[in-house]
Design a protein around this motif. Structure first.
Motif, PDB file in Angstrom:
ATOM      1  N   LEU A 172     -21.487  39.077 -15.216  1.00  0.00           N
ATOM      2  CA  LEU A 172     -21.303  38.614 -13.841  1.00  0.00           C
ATOM      3  C   LEU A 172     -21.330  37.095 -13.773  1.00  0.00           C
ATOM      4  O   LEU A 172     -20.717  36.489 -12.883  1.00  0.00           O
TER       5      LEU A 172
ATOM      6  N   ALA B 130     -19.529  46.402 -14.594  1.00  0.00           N
ATOM      7  CA  ALA B 130     -19.165  44.992 -14.448  1.00  0.00           C
ATOM      8  C   ALA B 130     -17.710  44.840 -14.012  1.00  0.00           C
ATOM      9  O   ALA B 130     -17.376  43.972 -13.198  1.00  0.00           O
TER      10      ALA B 130
ATOM     11  N   THR C 135     -26.145  42.396 -17.636  1.00  0.00           N
ATOM     12  CA  THR C 135     -25.455  41.923 -16.433  1.00  0.00           C
ATOM     13  C   THR C 135     -24.913  40.499 -16.574  1.00  0.00           C
ATOM     14  O   THR C 135     -24.433  39.918 -15.607  1.00  0.00           O
TER      15      THR C 135
END
Length: 376
Positions: A85, A107, A82
Motif C-alpha cells: 500500500l 492489495a 501491507t
C-alpha cells in the motif's frame, strides 16, 4: 519504455530452493536488468528475514512453517504484508494461491492494480494431497474437491492466469478457468558456468567410465523417486550408478528403501551447495525426473545447457520440452522395465540428441518478453 513497479507474492523463498523460488529469482533478475523495480513479499521465517536486511525490496511475512515441508510458510497478516500500500506497485503477481497470494489479491483490490497469478504447483493432485495431508482415500477425494473449488475462486480473481505449459493450461481450462496464458519459466543460460565432464567427475570423486543417472531436486514423496530406487538393481546390471542430488522430507524413507532392496549403486548426495550444482549436471550421462507432479520441470533446462539427455515421464508436463529439441526420451512413469530400457537406449544413442531448440525457447529473455506483454 515505462518503468514498472512489480510486486511478487510467494509462500516459499530463499534460502529454500524449489521451482517457484528459481522462477522468481530468474524473472526478477531479468526484469531488473530491464530497469523495472521488483518487490518480493514472501512468507518465511528467521532465515528469510535475515536476507531482508540486505535486500531492501524483500518483505518477509512471518508465519507458521509446515513441519514436514519447512520451505513452505503460512504467512500471517502483519505490517510487512501491507507494505504494498506504501509502494503502490503497477502490477501484483501472485506465485502462490495461498496466504501470500491472498495478501496480494487484497492489495490489488485496495490499489485497483492489475492482478496476475502463476500456477506453479499441482496442489490438487492425489500425489500432493497424500504427501502433504492424508493418505485416506475418502479424505483425498474430499480434499481434492475443496482445493479445486478454492483454486477456481482464487484464480478467477486474476486478470490473467499464467500456466508454464500447455499441459497445465488444459487442466486449468477443464476446471473452468479463463484468461490463461502459457509462459514457461525461463533460465538465464548466459550466467551459467560451463564445466567439463571429466573435471566435474574428478571433483565429485566419480570415475570417467561410470555411467551416471542423475536425479536433481527436492526429495519428496510426490516426486516418484521410488521408481528409480526400485529400478536401481536392474540399472546396476546395466552398469549404471544413480545419484540422488537434493534434500527433503522423504530422504530417510528412500535411504531405508534402497537399503532394504540391497542397492549397491545409489548415492544420496544430500543438499547441494549453489557453487557445486554445475558439477552434478556436467558429470551426468542422463537426467531423470520421474515425477508426473511437475508443471514444467526446470531441471531439464539445466540439463539441456550441459548437453545431458533427459528421461521424461510420458503424459506429463515435462515431455512438452521435446517439441523444441529431441533432447531425450519419454518413459512410462509406472514401469521399471520401461525406465531401464529407455535409460540403456539413451546412453547408447547419446550423440543423436539436440539441445539448441530448448536453449532458445526457454531463455529468460524470451519468457520475460511474454510476461511484459501481459503486464502492459
Amino acid at each position: 519504455m515505462e518503468t514498472l513497479k512489480i510486486a511478487f507474492y510467494t509462500d516459499s523463498y530463499l534460502p529454500s530452493r524449489d521451482g517457484v523460488v528459481t522462477s522468481i529469482i530468474n524473472t526478477r533478475k531479468e526484469l531488473e536488468r530491464r530497469g523495472h523495480e521488483v518487490y518480493i513479499f514472501a512468507s518465511g521465517g528467521r532465515q528469510t528475514a535475515a536476507l531482508a536486511k540486505k535486500d531492501k525490496r524483500l518483505f518477509v511475512i512471518k508465519g507458521m512453517q509446515f513441519n514436514r515441508y519447512p520451505q513452505y510458510t503460512m504467512g500471517f497478516i502483519n505490517k510487512e504484508s501491507t507494505k504494498a500500500l506504501d509502494i503502490m506497485p503497477d502490477i501484483i503477481h501472485a506465485h502462490t494461491p495461498f496466504s501470500a497470494g491472498l495478501f496480494g489479491y487484497k492489495a490489488s483490490v485496495q490499489l485497483n492494480t492489475k492482478f496476475i497469478g502463476t500456477f506453479h504447483t499441482m496442489v490438487f493432485s492425489d500425489e500432493a494431497i497424500s504427501a502433504y495431508f492424508t493418505n485416506n482415500r475418502a479424505a483425498i477425494k474430499l480434499s481434492k474437491f475443496v482445493v479445486m473449488r478454492y483454486l477456481k475462486w482464487f484464480y478467477s480473481k486474476t486478470d490473467n492466469v499464467i500456466a508454464p505449459t500447455v499441459y497445465v493450461k488444459n487442466i486449468l481450462k477443464n476446471a473452468g478457468l479463463k484468461n490463461i496464458k502459457v509462459i514457461p519459466t525461463g533460465v538465464d543460460f548466459n550466467s551459467m558456468r560451463i564445466e567439463k565432464k571429466e573435471q566435474a567427475r574428478k571433483k565429485l570423486g566419480l570415475k570417467s567410465k561410470d555411467k551416471i543417472i542423475l536425479y536433481f531436486g527436492r526429495v519428496s514423496k510426490e516426486k516418484n523417486i521410488e521408481l528409480i530406487i526400485k529400478a536401481a538393481k536392474l540399472l546396476y546390471s546395466a552398469g549404471f550408478k544413480l545419484i540422488i542430488a537434493g534434500s527433503g522430507p522423504y530422504t530417510k524413507d528412500l535411504i531405508h528403501l534402497s537399503k532394504s532392496i540391497g542397492n549397491k549403486n545409489v548415492i544420496f548426495a544430500g543438499f547441494i551447495k549453489e557453487e557445486d550444482i554445475p558439477l552434478y549436471y556436467a558429470a551426468a550421462d542422463i537426467l531423470c525426473n520421474p515425477s508426473t507432479f511437475e508443471t514444467q520441470g526446470i531441471v531439464n533446462l539445466y540439463a539441456a545447457f550441459y548437453k545431458v539427455p533427459v528421461l521424461l515421464p510420458e503424459r506429463s508436463a515435462q515431455e512438452e520440452m521435446l517439441k523444441y529439441s529431441k533432447c531425450g526420451e519419454k518413459f512410462n512413469a509406472h514401469s521399471i522395465k520401461d525406465l531401464v530400457e529407455k535409460a540403456n537406449y539413451v546412453y547408447d544413442n547419446t550423440n543423436k540428441y539436440k539441445f539448441n531448440g530448448v536453449i532458445k525457447e526457454f531463455d529468460i529473455s524470451r519468457a520475460v518478453d511474454k510476461l511484459m506483454a501481459i503486464y502492459s
